[in-house]
Every structure is written in C-alpha cells, then in structure tokens.
Design a protein around this motif. Structure first.
Motif, short mmCIF file in Angstrom:
data_model
loop_
_atom_site.label_atom_id
_atom_site.label_comp_id
_atom_site.label_asym_id
_atom_site.label_seq_id
_atom_site.Cartn_x
_atom_site.Cartn_y
_atom_site.Cartn_z
N CYS A 80 62.49 43.08 77.35
CA CYS A 80 63.38 42.13 78.03
C CYS A 80 63.09 42.21 79.53
O CYS A 80 63.08 43.30 80.11
CB CYS A 80 64.84 42.45 77.76
SG CYS A 80 65.95 41.41 78.75
N ASP A 82 64.71 39.90 81.74
CA ASP A 82 65.75 39.14 82.45
C ASP A 82 66.51 40.03 83.42
O ASP A 82 66.32 41.25 83.44
CB ASP A 82 66.70 38.49 81.45
CG ASP A 82 66.10 37.21 80.86
OD1 ASP A 82 65.03 36.78 81.32
OD2 ASP A 82 66.71 36.64 79.94
N GLY A 83 67.41 39.41 84.17
CA GLY A 83 68.14 40.00 85.28
C GLY A 83 68.38 41.50 85.27
O GLY A 83 67.66 42.25 85.96
N PRO A 84 69.38 42.00 84.54
CA PRO A 84 69.69 43.43 84.60
C PRO A 84 68.51 44.32 84.20
O PRO A 84 68.29 45.37 84.81
CB PRO A 84 70.84 43.57 83.60
CG PRO A 84 71.49 42.23 83.60
CD PRO A 84 70.37 41.25 83.77
N CYS A 85 67.74 43.92 83.22
CA CYS A 85 66.58 44.72 82.81
C CYS A 85 65.53 44.71 83.92
O CYS A 85 64.92 45.74 84.22
CB CYS A 85 66.01 44.20 81.50
SG CYS A 85 67.05 44.59 80.08
N CYS A 117 66.84 37.81 77.42
CA CYS A 117 67.98 38.70 77.18
C CYS A 117 68.49 38.69 75.74
O CYS A 117 68.93 37.65 75.24
CB CYS A 117 69.10 38.28 78.13
SG CYS A 117 70.59 39.27 77.91
N PRO A 118 68.47 39.85 75.05
CA PRO A 118 69.07 39.92 73.71
C PRO A 118 70.55 40.30 73.77
O PRO A 118 71.12 40.70 72.77
CB PRO A 118 68.24 41.02 73.04
CG PRO A 118 67.91 41.94 74.15
CD PRO A 118 67.76 41.09 75.39
N ARG A 119 71.16 40.19 74.95
CA ARG A 119 72.59 40.48 75.16
C ARG A 119 72.93 41.96 74.97
O ARG A 119 73.95 42.30 74.39
CB ARG A 119 73.47 39.60 74.26
CG ARG A 119 73.07 38.15 74.28
CD ARG A 119 74.19 37.19 74.31
NE ARG A 119 73.78 35.80 74.22
CZ ARG A 119 73.11 35.12 75.14
NH1 ARG A 119 72.74 35.73 76.25
NH2 ARG A 119 72.81 33.86 74.98
N LEU A 120 72.04 42.79 75.47
CA LEU A 120 72.28 44.24 75.47
C LEU A 120 72.25 44.76 76.90
O LEU A 120 71.82 45.88 77.17
CB LEU A 120 71.21 44.95 74.62
CG LEU A 120 71.16 44.56 73.15
CD1 LEU A 120 69.89 45.09 72.49
CD2 LEU A 120 72.39 45.10 72.43
N CYS A 121 72.69 43.90 77.83
CA CYS A 121 72.53 44.17 79.26
C CYS A 121 73.16 45.51 79.69
O CYS A 121 72.68 46.13 80.62
CB CYS A 121 73.13 43.06 80.09
SG CYS A 121 72.53 41.44 79.63
N VAL A 126 65.95 47.28 78.21
CA VAL A 126 65.82 47.43 76.76
C VAL A 126 64.43 47.00 76.29
O VAL A 126 63.79 46.12 76.87
CB VAL A 126 66.90 46.64 76.00
CG1 VAL A 126 68.29 47.13 76.36
CG2 VAL A 126 66.78 45.14 76.24
S1 FES Z 1 68.88 41.26 80.67
FE1 FES Z 1 67.90 42.60 79.30
S2 FES Z 1 69.38 42.84 77.77
FE2 FES Z 1 70.28 41.38 79.05
#
Ligand code: FES
Length: 151
Positions: A80, A82-85, A117-121, A126
C-alpha cells in the motif's frame, strides 16, 4: 491452481451475483479478493453470466486501479502506497522488495504490486503476501517476512 481452475472459480463467483444490484462491481471485487487478481477470461465470462457488455466490464476494470488484470507470477506481494502508509515508510519498503526481487532475495515466482488503501491505515505501513495483510511493517519486520518467502 491452474489457469483453468481459476477460470472455474471465477465463473462460480460470477454465478453468485446473478440478478443482484451492482453485480458486476461486487463480483469483480470478490474475484480479486479470492484469487488475488482478475483472470482475463472474466471479461468474456462476466458478459455471458451477468449480461454486461465488454465496454461496461472494461470500464469498471480500468476505473478502479486496484483491479489487477492477469498475473505475471504465481504469488503476489501488495504494497500500500497511499497516504498514511506513504508517510510511514511504504516507499522504502517497496524499494527494499524490488531490490531483493532483482537480486534474487525473493523467489522469482513473486510479483510485487502497488496497491491503494485496503483500509488498514491504523496499522500503516501495510504489505500483503497473497492477500494476507501484515501491518506496521518496519524494515526489520520486512526482512523477517522476506525470509519466510524463501523457506
Ligand atoms: S493508506 Fe495504507 S492502509 Fe490505508
């Protein structure tokens, strides 16, 4: 599973969505989740079983970047980005994985894929191996995970 077995499995999944609202998207997500990718045969089979046109099917497959059409290897590592990752080191993990794959540190029957994002932010960053997600992937944890791929 062989390619033919994947086709049979994906046709079974398509059958489960006959007559349901939003059938195409739900069935494609189910196939992606179950097999880790979308077999190319799904374009024909979804047309026959769910009664969608090929442009409609291609439209859904290309609109959502998470659909992986076809496969290059028997196993998948999804990262992943996306943002937080991204903020927590996903790009560095991706670089390590790509270098290991090129250098022979990861078996060649693995494909490394970028994922959204698999919604495990809350567990960022992840990484999934064959659809099983692992969270808080520090460099040390990643190296341990890579070791398991070689055993
Ligand atoms: S950004 Fe990686 S799990 Fe949401």
């Amino acid at each position: 599973m062989t390619e033919e077995e994947h086709r049979i499995a994906s046709k079974d999944i398509l059958q489960r969505y006959v007559g349901k609202q939003g059938a195409l998207l739900m069935a494609l997500l189910d196939i992606q989740y179950s097999l880790g990718y979308i077999p190319e045969s799904v374009v024909d089979d979804a047309g026959e079983i769910l009664n969608y046109s090929k442009p409609e099917i291609w439209g859904v497959l290309t609109f959502y970047s998470d659909f992986k059409l076809g496969k290059k290897a028997d196993n998948f590592i999804d990262v992943c980005l996306d943002g937080p990752c991204h903020l927590d080191g996903a790009e560095n993990n991706m670089k390590i994985l790509e270098e290991k794959l090129l250098g022979g540190g990861i078996p060649t029957d693995f494909e490394i894929r970028r994922s959204s994002c698999p919604r495990l932010c809350s567990q960022a960053p992840v990484i999934a191996v064959n659809s099983k997600w692992h969270g808080r992937m520090t460099q040390h944890k990643l190296e341990l995970l890579i070791e398991t791929l070689n055993s």
